[in-house]
Design a protein around this motif. Structure first.
Motif, PDB file in Angstrom:
ATOM      1  N   LEU A  15       1.111  -1.176   0.140  1.00  0.00           N
ATOM      2  CA  LEU A  15       0.104   0.163   0.032  1.00  0.00           C
ATOM      3  C   LEU A  15       0.739   1.365  -0.009  1.00  0.00           C
ATOM      4  O   LEU A  15       0.663   2.050  -0.924  1.00  0.00           O
ATOM      5  N   ILE A  16       1.861   1.237   0.756  1.00  0.00           N
ATOM      6  CA  ILE A  16       2.842   2.335   0.980  1.00  0.00           C
ATOM      7  C   ILE A  16       3.511   2.506  -0.544  1.00  0.00           C
ATOM      8  O   ILE A  16       3.639   3.629  -0.890  1.00  0.00           O
ATOM      9  N   VAL A  17       4.005   1.537  -1.114  1.00  0.00           N
ATOM     10  CA  VAL A  17       4.688   1.781  -2.411  1.00  0.00           C
ATOM     11  C   VAL A  17       3.641   2.088  -3.347  1.00  0.00           C
ATOM     12  O   VAL A  17       3.777   3.091  -4.082  1.00  0.00           O
ATOM     13  N   GLY A  18       2.081   1.743  -3.435  1.00  0.00           N
ATOM     14  CA  GLY A  18       1.350   2.326  -4.227  1.00  0.00           C
ATOM     15  C   GLY A  18       1.077   3.723  -4.040  1.00  0.00           C
ATOM     16  O   GLY A  18       0.960   4.208  -5.077  1.00  0.00           O
ATOM     17  N   ILE A  19       0.913   4.237  -2.871  1.00  0.00           N
ATOM     18  CA  ILE A  19       0.811   5.441  -2.573  1.00  0.00           C
ATOM     19  C   ILE A  19       2.033   6.453  -2.950  1.00  0.00           C
ATOM     20  O   ILE A  19       2.005   7.238  -3.663  1.00  0.00           O
ATOM     21  N   PHE A  20       3.141   5.833  -2.920  1.00  0.00           N
ATOM     22  CA  PHE A  20       4.401   6.619  -3.299  1.00  0.00           C
ATOM     23  C   PHE A  20       4.637   6.648  -4.748  1.00  0.00           C
ATOM     24  O   PHE A  20       4.986   7.693  -5.350  1.00  0.00           O
ATOM     25  N   ALA A  21       4.122   5.495  -5.202  1.00  0.00           N
ATOM     26  CA  ALA A  21       4.380   5.394  -6.962  1.00  0.00           C
ATOM     27  C   ALA A  21       2.986   6.178  -7.501  1.00  0.00           C
ATOM     28  O   ALA A  21       2.917   6.376  -8.661  1.00  0.00           O
ATOM     29  N   LYS A  22       2.109   6.434  -6.861  1.00  0.00           N
ATOM     30  CA  LYS A  22       0.751   7.145  -6.964  1.00  0.00           C
ATOM     31  C   LYS A  22       0.047   6.428  -8.031  1.00  0.00           C
ATOM     32  O   LYS A  22      -0.398   6.721  -9.035  1.00  0.00           O
ATOM     33  N   ASN A  23       0.079   4.837  -7.917  1.00  0.00           N
ATOM     34  CA  ASN A  23      -0.556   3.948  -8.749  1.00  0.00           C
ATOM     35  C   ASN A  23      -2.034   3.597  -7.983  1.00  0.00           C
ATOM     36  O   ASN A  23      -2.002   2.781  -7.061  1.00  0.00           O
ATOM     37  N   SER A  24      -3.100   4.195  -8.588  1.00  0.00           N
ATOM     38  CA  SER A  24      -4.294   3.931  -7.990  1.00  0.00           C
ATOM     39  C   SER A  24      -4.825   2.432  -8.196  1.00  0.00           C
ATOM     40  O   SER A  24      -5.409   1.979  -7.340  1.00  0.00           O
ATOM     41  N   SER A  25      -4.542   1.966  -9.171  1.00  0.00           N
ATOM     42  CA  SER A  25      -4.733   0.376  -9.313  1.00  0.00           C
ATOM     43  C   SER A  25      -4.195  -0.447  -8.354  1.00  0.00           C
ATOM     44  O   SER A  25      -5.068  -1.263  -7.284  1.00  0.00           O
ATOM     45  N   LEU A  26      -2.860  -0.252  -7.768  1.00  0.00           N
ATOM     46  CA  LEU A  26      -2.424  -1.066  -6.620  1.00  0.00           C
ATOM     47  C   LEU A  26      -2.814  -0.714  -5.517  1.00  0.00           C
ATOM     48  O   LEU A  26      -3.263  -1.456  -4.522  1.00  0.00           O
ATOM     49  N   ILE A  27      -3.166   0.763  -5.303  1.00  0.00           N
ATOM     50  CA  ILE A  27      -3.793   1.244  -3.904  1.00  0.00           C
ATOM     51  C   ILE A  27      -5.197   0.578  -3.814  1.00  0.00           C
ATOM     52  O   ILE A  27      -5.266   0.110  -2.632  1.00  0.00           O
ATOM     53  N   VAL A  28      -6.106   0.624  -4.954  1.00  0.00           N
ATOM     54  CA  VAL A  28      -7.440  -0.024  -4.694  1.00  0.00           C
ATOM     55  C   VAL A  28      -7.312  -1.631  -4.477  1.00  0.00           C
ATOM     56  O   VAL A  28      -8.192  -1.829  -3.668  1.00  0.00           O
ATOM     57  N   ALA A  29      -6.562  -2.387  -5.102  1.00  0.00           N
ATOM     58  CA  ALA A  29      -6.220  -3.827  -5.021  1.00  0.00           C
ATOM     59  C   ALA A  29      -5.845  -3.975  -3.539  1.00  0.00           C
ATOM     60  O   ALA A  29      -6.497  -4.883  -3.109  1.00  0.00           O
ATOM     61  N   VAL A  30      -4.937  -3.518  -3.188  1.00  0.00           N
ATOM     62  CA  VAL A  30      -3.946  -3.727  -1.572  1.00  0.00           C
ATOM     63  C   VAL A  30      -5.238  -3.189  -0.666  1.00  0.00           C
ATOM     64  O   VAL A  30      -5.446  -3.956   0.121  1.00  0.00           O
ATOM     65  N   GLY A  31      -5.868  -2.018  -0.865  1.00  0.00           N
ATOM     66  CA  GLY A  31      -6.934  -1.634   0.170  1.00  0.00           C
ATOM     67  C   GLY A  31      -7.917  -2.598   0.011  1.00  0.00           C
ATOM     68  O   GLY A  31      -8.353  -2.629   1.254  1.00  0.00           O
ATOM     69  N   PHE A  32      -8.489  -3.111  -0.816  1.00  0.00           N
ATOM     70  CA  PHE A  32      -9.810  -4.025  -1.029  1.00  0.00           C
ATOM     71  C   PHE A  32      -9.336  -5.238  -0.255  1.00  0.00           C
ATOM     72  O   PHE A  32      -9.888  -5.665   0.560  1.00  0.00           O
ATOM     73  N   LEU A  33      -8.084  -5.728  -0.425  1.00  0.00           N
ATOM     74  CA  LEU A  33      -7.584  -6.930   0.235  1.00  0.00           C
ATOM     75  C   LEU A  33      -7.306  -6.630   1.792  1.00  0.00           C
ATOM     76  O   LEU A  33      -7.640  -7.859   2.477  1.00  0.00           O
ATOM     77  N   LEU A  34      -6.823  -5.597   2.016  1.00  0.00           N
ATOM     78  CA  LEU A  34      -6.712  -5.164   3.624  1.00  0.00           C
ATOM     79  C   LEU A  34      -8.117  -5.251   4.125  1.00  0.00           C
ATOM     80  O   LEU A  34      -8.147  -5.591   5.182  1.00  0.00           O
ATOM     81  N   ILE A  35      -9.061  -4.511   3.714  1.00  0.00           N
ATOM     82  CA  ILE A  35     -10.275  -4.595   4.189  1.00  0.00           C
ATOM     83  C   ILE A  35     -10.959  -5.824   4.478  1.00  0.00           C
ATOM     84  O   ILE A  35     -11.404  -6.076   5.527  1.00  0.00           O
ATOM     85  N   ILE A  36     -10.854  -6.633   3.553  1.00  0.00           N
ATOM     86  CA  ILE A  36     -11.274  -8.155   3.600  1.00  0.00           C
ATOM     87  C   ILE A  36     -10.591  -8.725   4.723  1.00  0.00           C
ATOM     88  O   ILE A  36     -11.056  -9.377   5.446  1.00  0.00           O
ATOM     89  N   LYS A  37      -9.227  -8.827   4.755  1.00  0.00           N
ATOM     90  CA  LYS A  37      -8.377  -9.362   5.752  1.00  0.00           C
ATOM     91  C   LYS A  37      -8.842  -8.736   7.314  1.00  0.00           C
ATOM     92  O   LYS A  37      -8.971  -9.395   8.257  1.00  0.00           O
ATOM     93  N   VAL A  38      -9.014  -7.369   7.543  1.00  0.00           N
ATOM     94  CA  VAL A  38      -9.350  -6.860   8.390  1.00  0.00           C
ATOM     95  C   VAL A  38     -10.780  -7.292   9.008  1.00  0.00           C
ATOM     96  O   VAL A  38     -10.730  -7.459  10.236  1.00  0.00           O
ATOM     97  N   MET A  39     -11.585  -7.528   8.289  1.00  0.00           N
ATOM     98  CA  MET A  39     -13.045  -7.875   8.450  1.00  0.00           C
ATOM     99  C   MET A  39     -13.104  -9.224   8.783  1.00  0.00           C
ATOM    100  O   MET A  39     -14.037  -9.625   9.529  1.00  0.00           O
ATOM    101  N   GLY A  40     -12.055  -9.924   8.665  1.00  0.00           N
ATOM    102  CA  GLY A  40     -12.049 -11.478   9.002  1.00  0.00           C
ATOM    103  C   GLY A  40     -12.630 -12.413   8.193  1.00  0.00           C
ATOM    104  O   GLY A  40     -13.175 -13.341   8.324  1.00  0.00           O
TER     105      GLY A  40
END
Length: 155
Positions: A15-40
């Motif tokens: 996510l940090i790499v995606g933010i640093f690189a300003k890559n919205s696809s990577l940010i959305v993909a990782v964010g989606f996976l993080l939400i699923i993971k954190v929600m259990g």
């Protein structure tokens, strides 16, 4: 309580790499996976995404590619005109080649899943650092498959 597992830390790093690189696809993909993971919900959703995700993604890409046909922007007339160009024939051959390469990629990923880690890492690097598009694992696997067959010929 959320525990910082290695997979969670890895996703946060991506996510940090995606933010640093300003890559919205990577940010959305990782964010989606993080939400699923954190929600259990990972135990239920991740297996589905892992087995059907590529097909779902390919379907979405195919829909996007076919939109100009659906809107009428591209029809038989445009296809006929395009095929008069040598570039169109190059594009046609390239489309055929990449589809065959991707098919071999699916074969490789199914038969040799440990290769997936290197392919995913290469794709993440290309997306984050070179503004690439995340179709890399499939095409990369296809290219790797072909390279491996050539390598085997000379062994």
């Amino acid at each position: 309580m959320i525990f910082l597992t290695s997979s969670l830390l890895f996703l946060l790093l991506l996510l940090i790499v995606g933010i640093f690189a300003k890559n919205s696809s990577l940010i959305v993909a990782v964010g989606f996976l993080l939400i699923i993971k954190v929600m259990g919900l990972g135990d239920k959703i991740f297996p589905i995404l892992q087995t059907k995700g590529i097909n779902i993604g390919i379907t979405i890409i195919t829909i996007a590619v076919l939109v100009p046909i659906a809107t009428g922007a591209i029809g038989f007339k445009e296809l006929g005109e395009a095929l008069k160009s040598p570039y169109a024939w190059i594009a046609l051959a390239s489309g055929i080649a990449v589809a065959i390469i991707a098919k071999n990629g699916v074969t490789l990923l199914a038969s040799d899943p440990h290769i997936t880690a290197a392919l995913v890492f290469g794709t993440v690097l290309a997306v984050a650092l070179f503004n690439g598009v995340a179709v890399g694992p499939l095409i990369g696997a296809g290219i790797a498959y072909i390279a491996m067959r050539f390598f085997d010929l000379f062994q």
